[in-house]
Design an enzyme around this catalytic site. Structure first.
Site, PDB file in Angstrom:
ATOM      1  N   TRP A   6      31.648  37.319  30.089  1.00 58.88           N
ATOM      2  CA  TRP A   6      33.040  37.385  30.500  1.00 58.88           C
ATOM      3  C   TRP A   6      33.486  36.054  31.059  1.00 58.88           C
ATOM      4  CZ3 TRP A   6      31.600  42.362  33.414  1.00 58.88           C
ATOM      5  CH2 TRP A   6      31.537  43.416  32.517  1.00 58.88           C
ATOM      6  N   SER A   9      38.440  36.804  33.096  1.00 59.84           N
ATOM      7  CA  SER A   9      38.644  38.251  33.115  1.00 59.84           C
ATOM      8  C   SER A   9      37.335  38.869  32.677  1.00 59.84           C
ATOM      9  CB  SER A   9      39.764  38.617  32.139  1.00 59.84           C
ATOM     10  OG  SER A   9      39.326  38.420  30.806  1.00 59.84           O
ATOM     11  N   CYS A  10      37.364  40.145  32.325  1.00 59.50           N
ATOM     12  CA  CYS A  10      36.129  40.754  31.863  1.00 59.50           C
ATOM     13  C   CYS A  10      35.989  40.609  30.352  1.00 59.50           C
ATOM     14  CB  CYS A  10      36.040  42.213  32.296  1.00 59.50           C
ATOM     15  SG  CYS A  10      37.248  43.261  31.522  1.00 59.50           S
ATOM     16  N   PHE A  11      36.839  39.815  29.750  1.00 60.64           N
ATOM     17  CA  PHE A  11      36.732  39.524  28.328  1.00 60.64           C
ATOM     18  C   PHE A  11      35.978  38.222  28.134  1.00 60.64           C
ATOM     19  CE2 PHE A  11      39.988  42.657  27.269  1.00 60.64           C
ATOM     20  CZ  PHE A  11      39.524  43.082  26.035  1.00 60.64           C
ATOM     21  N   ASN A  39      41.446  45.944  30.978  1.00 60.93           N
ATOM     22  CA  ASN A  39      40.056  45.736  31.375  1.00 60.93           C
ATOM     23  C   ASN A  39      39.944  45.181  32.788  1.00 60.93           C
ATOM     24  OD1 ASN A  39      38.704  46.800  29.215  1.00 60.93           O
ATOM     25  ND2 ASN A  39      38.611  44.876  28.101  1.00 60.93           N
TER      26      ASN A  39
END
Length: 172
Positions: A6, A9-11, A39
């Protein structure tokens, strides 16, 4: 996309790069922005689900999974960070467990209690939040019986629902 490294963000950082490149090209990546926003809100959603079942002030709460994904000790951008922060804001007595990432998380949260096993983290806990989907967590069935109140918020949907367990599941 939920189990890769990640960025902010958690992306993955790749998604952040795609979003930036799209903007530079004059395109607004609304779908990607929406996915990132959803997310990024999942840790708070976990805490809201927990709040709907129990007041954790002064209570032992287990956080299972401290690494950002299974198979690593990397806690950078781990979703456990905002979960632990939210629990501490609520006055919970947090106990964390991860098969390999405990030492790294201890550097960030030295005031959190760390257990040597998932079962030890659950013992006497009022609630448990599953943040990382380590295989060993899916096999914990009987360990939940040692909880004071078996309230489980499963952020990876790896725990089996069963009688005697208050269960909320979501996935990011």
């Amino acid at each position: 996309m939920s189990q890769v490294g990640w960025g902010g963000s958690c992306f993955p950082k790749d998604v952040d790069a795609i979003r930036a490149a799209a903007r530079e090209a004059g395109y607004e990546p609304l779908l990607l922005d929406a996915a990132v926003a959803v997310n990024d809100g999942q840790p708070e959603r976990m805490l809201e689900l927990l709040d709907s079942h129990v007041d954790v002030a002064g209570e032992r709460v287990a956080v299972l999974g401290l690494a950002f994904k299974p198979g690593t000790d990397d806690t950078r951008n781990s979703r456990a960070v905002p979960v632990i922060e939210g629990l501490q804001e609520r006055g919970a007595d947090v106990v964390g467990y991860d098969p390999v990432a405990t030492d790294n998380m201890r550097e960030r949260f030295p005031d959190v209690d760390y257990a040597d096993s998932a079962a030890a983290a659950l013992e006497g806990a009022t609630a448990a939040l599953v943040v990382t989907d380590w295989d060993e967590f899916a096999a914990l069935d009987d360990a939940f019986d040692a909880m004071a109140e078996p309230v489980v918020v499963d952020g990876r949907r790896i725990i089996e629902r069963r009688d005697g367990l208050t269960y909320e599941g979501l996935t990011w």
